[in-house]
Design a protein around this motif. Structure first.
Motif, PDB file in Angstrom:
ATOM      1  N   ILE A  19       0.841  -6.725  57.886  1.00 28.06           N
ATOM      2  CA  ILE A  19       1.309  -6.678  56.488  1.00 28.06           C
ATOM      3  C   ILE A  19       0.507  -5.635  55.699  1.00 28.06           C
ATOM      4  O   ILE A  19       1.063  -4.812  54.968  1.00 28.06           O
ATOM      5  CB  ILE A  19       1.198  -8.075  55.821  1.00 28.06           C
ATOM      6  N   LEU A  20      -0.810  -5.652  55.923  1.00 24.07           N
ATOM      7  CA  LEU A  20      -1.676  -4.676  55.247  1.00 24.07           C
ATOM      8  C   LEU A  20      -1.295  -3.251  55.662  1.00 24.07           C
ATOM      9  O   LEU A  20      -1.187  -2.337  54.833  1.00 24.07           O
ATOM     10  CB  LEU A  20      -3.144  -4.971  55.595  1.00 24.07           C
ATOM     11  N   GLN A  21      -1.059  -3.065  56.967  1.00 22.66           N
ATOM     12  CA  GLN A  21      -0.688  -1.735  57.476  1.00 22.66           C
ATOM     13  C   GLN A  21       0.631  -1.263  56.868  1.00 22.66           C
ATOM     14  O   GLN A  21       0.773  -0.106  56.485  1.00 22.66           O
ATOM     15  CB  GLN A  21      -0.559  -1.769  59.003  1.00 22.66           C
ATOM     16  N   GLU A  22       1.588  -2.196  56.787  1.00 20.00           N
ATOM     17  CA  GLU A  22       2.898  -1.841  56.275  1.00 20.00           C
ATOM     18  C   GLU A  22       2.811  -1.410  54.805  1.00 20.00           C
ATOM     19  O   GLU A  22       3.372  -0.390  54.412  1.00 20.00           O
ATOM     20  CB  GLU A  22       3.821  -3.059  56.411  1.00 20.00           C
ATOM     21  N   ASP A  23       2.061  -2.193  54.023  1.00 22.43           N
ATOM     22  CA  ASP A  23       1.878  -1.842  52.602  1.00 22.43           C
ATOM     23  C   ASP A  23       1.231  -0.470  52.470  1.00 22.43           C
ATOM     24  O   ASP A  23       1.654   0.362  51.671  1.00 22.43           O
ATOM     25  CB  ASP A  23       0.963  -2.876  51.915  1.00 22.43           C
ATOM     26  N   ARG A  24       0.190  -0.279  53.261  1.00 19.46           N
ATOM     27  CA  ARG A  24      -0.553   0.980  53.147  1.00 19.46           C
ATOM     28  C   ARG A  24       0.277   2.166  53.636  1.00 19.46           C
ATOM     29  O   ARG A  24       0.190   3.258  53.083  1.00 19.46           O
ATOM     30  CB  ARG A  24      -1.885   0.889  53.909  1.00 19.46           C
ATOM     31  N   LEU A  25       1.087   1.948  54.681  1.00 22.58           N
ATOM     32  CA  LEU A  25       1.929   3.041  55.185  1.00 22.58           C
ATOM     33  C   LEU A  25       2.920   3.476  54.098  1.00 22.58           C
ATOM     34  O   LEU A  25       3.083   4.674  53.831  1.00 22.58           O
ATOM     35  CB  LEU A  25       2.678   2.615  56.449  1.00 22.58           C
ATOM     36  N   LYS A  26       3.568   2.490  53.483  1.00 22.50           N
ATOM     37  CA  LYS A  26       4.555   2.824  52.452  1.00 22.50           C
ATOM     38  C   LYS A  26       3.891   3.586  51.297  1.00 22.50           C
ATOM     39  O   LYS A  26       4.420   4.600  50.828  1.00 22.50           O
ATOM     40  CB  LYS A  26       5.248   1.544  51.942  1.00 22.50           C
ATOM     41  N   LYS A  54      10.585   1.509  55.357  1.00 17.71           N
ATOM     42  CA  LYS A  54      10.582   0.140  54.830  1.00 17.71           C
ATOM     43  C   LYS A  54       9.668  -0.783  55.631  1.00 17.71           C
ATOM     44  O   LYS A  54       9.243  -1.822  55.145  1.00 17.71           O
ATOM     45  CB  LYS A  54      12.012  -0.420  54.838  1.00 17.71           C
ATOM     46  N   SER A  55       9.418  -0.416  56.896  1.00 17.38           N
ATOM     47  CA  SER A  55       8.532  -1.259  57.717  1.00 17.38           C
ATOM     48  C   SER A  55       7.802  -0.372  58.719  1.00 17.38           C
ATOM     49  O   SER A  55       8.088   0.825  58.822  1.00 17.38           O
ATOM     50  CB  SER A  55       9.339  -2.313  58.466  1.00 17.38           C
ATOM     51  N   LEU A  56       6.891  -0.980  59.476  1.00 15.80           N
ATOM     52  CA  LEU A  56       6.136  -0.217  60.482  1.00 15.80           C
ATOM     53  C   LEU A  56       7.073   0.378  61.531  1.00 15.80           C
ATOM     54  O   LEU A  56       6.787   1.415  62.127  1.00 15.80           O
ATOM     55  CB  LEU A  56       5.102  -1.109  61.168  1.00 15.80           C
ATOM     56  N   ASN A  57       8.218  -0.287  61.750  1.00 14.63           N
ATOM     57  CA  ASN A  57       9.174   0.224  62.746  1.00 14.63           C
ATOM     58  C   ASN A  57       9.772   1.566  62.346  1.00 14.63           C
ATOM     59  O   ASN A  57      10.314   2.280  63.184  1.00 14.63           O
ATOM     60  CB  ASN A  57      10.307  -0.776  62.958  1.00 14.63           C
ATOM     61  N   ASP A  58       9.684   1.899  61.051  1.00 12.59           N
ATOM     62  CA  ASP A  58      10.244   3.170  60.594  1.00 12.59           C
ATOM     63  C   ASP A  58       9.281   4.336  60.788  1.00 12.59           C
ATOM     64  O   ASP A  58       9.620   5.482  60.476  1.00 12.59           O
ATOM     65  CB  ASP A  58      10.626   3.078  59.107  1.00 12.59           C
ATOM     66  N   LEU A  59       8.071   4.022  61.273  1.00 16.73           N
ATOM     67  CA  LEU A  59       7.061   5.073  61.466  1.00 16.73           C
ATOM     68  C   LEU A  59       7.612   6.248  62.276  1.00 16.73           C
ATOM     69  O   LEU A  59       7.373   7.419  61.968  1.00 16.73           O
ATOM     70  CB  LEU A  59       5.829   4.476  62.173  1.00 16.73           C
TER      71      LEU A  59
END
Ligand code: ZN
Length: 434
Positions: A19-26, A54-59
């Motif tokens: 969750i932290l990674q996803e927030d920070r990626l966005k 929108k999510s880590l999968n979109d990386l």
């Protein structure tokens, strides 16, 4: 027993870490889009907008960056902040073309320092230690990087820099150095010099920990170092583009902990750029999650490793990368076969008569690639009897061929013949490129 610098973060449940990674990626993707004309243009070329992530999968939708981009935008065209926000530059030497410039805000230096504070604590270091930093200070990130991390954990730092080996050993004794940070090849050189001075690292110094990196080294070399000196030798990793040295193994020595709150790690097929299966080797690719002067999105490092997402026995949940096998551009293609210098090293370091120094020379005769491996023998391994040497040479050749799947010409040389290095060792000369 393992102690933590930041127990909450280092042992964060995987679901929370994601969750932290996803927030920070966005946030990071919006940040670079808003602040860097380089990224804005790249994203536009790829038909991507920050809202698409929108999510880590979109990386994987995001375009790659490479060292060549840093060079092409020399000196600071990839930066996301103006000079007034930058508090430090480091510059890497350009072995091929222009150098690359990296920059840090005050906060970026803080993040770098905290990353190393976690790592140094994970190998058991703390305020009772004297850490001798024998990486280069100055434009190279190694010296200052380690220095700040070591001070942060309250250790006493001895900022030696490279070279001046006899003085390094004298001060190691006089000030009671307990941990040494340098390249593994330089430590091997240091042990030789100490021996000539009549000093045993094991018996006459307090050294117990080695923090070795800045060049690939094998498990076999670790075993040799540990057997010969009685220290614990740990692997440290980081490249100047992503900050400098950032991560180490923990005391379990089962991979390098890459702090997931600071970086997203991918391992890709170097040819296709597609993620490899878990446990497969591929090219390390990092996305910075908390770096602001020079953030990097899907930066292809060029180092070959394996990713392990399983939590470690030490309790840390962050992913681990396995010992670096080499660089995509270190890989030699000899008669169509891929050869990594680290494979040569792991074969040689298993043969007791072989010393710690060796080199590879590649040449071409007509259309045929030739690989010659010069191998320095130990004092006891070097025999006056020709028969012994011929037998040994046959054995070394056979062991190499088993691992490399290609025949190499082996040249056994006397102790002290092959050049020593203060910084990164240059073990390969490819005459085909000269
Ligand atoms: Zn661990």
């Amino acid at each position: 027993m393992s102690s933590y610098w930041d127990p909450h973060l280092e042992r964060m449940p995987l679901a929370d870490l994601r969750i932290l990674q996803e927030d920070r990626l966005k946030s990071m993707v919006s940040y670079v889009y808003d602040h860097s004309s380089f990224y804005r243009q790249r994203f536009k070329q790829a038909g991507i907008e920050p809202g698409d992530i929108k999510s880590l999968n979109d990386l994987t939708k995001l375009p790659f960056t490479r060292k060549a981009d840093l060079r092409d935008n020399y000196p600071t065209g990839m930066f996301s902040l103006p000079r007034s926000s930058v508090v430090r530059y480091h510059v890497s030497s350009g072995t091929t073309g222009k150098p690359t410039v990296v920059g840090y805000t005050k906060g970026d230096i803080e993040t770098w320092t905290e990353s190393l504070a976690r790592s140094l604590t994970s190998i058991g270091l703390g305020r009772d230690d004297v850490i001798q930093v024998a990486y280069g200070y100055g434009l190279f990130t190694g010296g200052l990087g380690l220095h700040y991390g070591a001070e942060r954990i309250g250790a006493a730092v001895l900022p030696m820099g490279t070279g001046n080996t006899e003085r390094q050993i004298e001060l190691m004794q006089d000030l009671g150095t307990t941990a040494l940070a340098c390249t593994p090849s330089y430590f091997l050189h240091m042990t030789e010099v100490a021996e000539k001075m009549g000093i045993s690292i094991q018996d006459d110094t307090k050294l117990k920990t080695g923090i070795f990196g800045a060049e690939p080294w094998s498990l076999e070399t670790r075993k040799r170092i540990e057997d010969a000196t009685g220290i614990n030798a740990y692997d440290i990793y980081g490249t100047s583009e992503i900050s400098g040295p950032l991560f180490t193994e923990c005391i379990n020595k089962s991979g390098i902990h890459v702090w997931g709150d600071l970086f997203l790690t991918e391992v890709l097929d170097p040819k296709t750029g597609e993620p490899v299966e878990d446990g497969e080797r591929g090219e390390l690719t990092f996305t910075t999650l908390h770096k602001f002067a020079l953030p990097l999105i899907r930066f292809r490092i060029g180092d070959i490793s394996i990713l392990d997402n399983e939590p470690c026995e030490c309790g840390r949940t962050h992913p681990r990368i396995m010992r670096i096998l080499g660089r995509t551009d270190d890989m030699l293609i000899i008669r169509g076969i891929n050869v990594f210098p680290s494979q040569v090293e792991s074969v040689l370091m298993n043969i007791p008569e072989v010393g710690d120094h060796w080199e590879i020379i590649v040449d071409r005769k007509g259309h045929l690639d030739l690989m010659m491996i010069r191998v320095e023998l130990t004092e006891s391994g070097f025999s006056d009897k020709i028969g012994d040497l011929i037998k040994l040479k046959k054995n070394v050749s056979k062991e190499l061929k088993n691992v490399l799947n290609i025949a190499a010409e082996v040249d056994l040389v006397e102790p002290g013949t092959i050049p020593r290095f203060m910084g990164k060792a240059t073990r390969v000369t490819d005459k085909r490129k000269l």
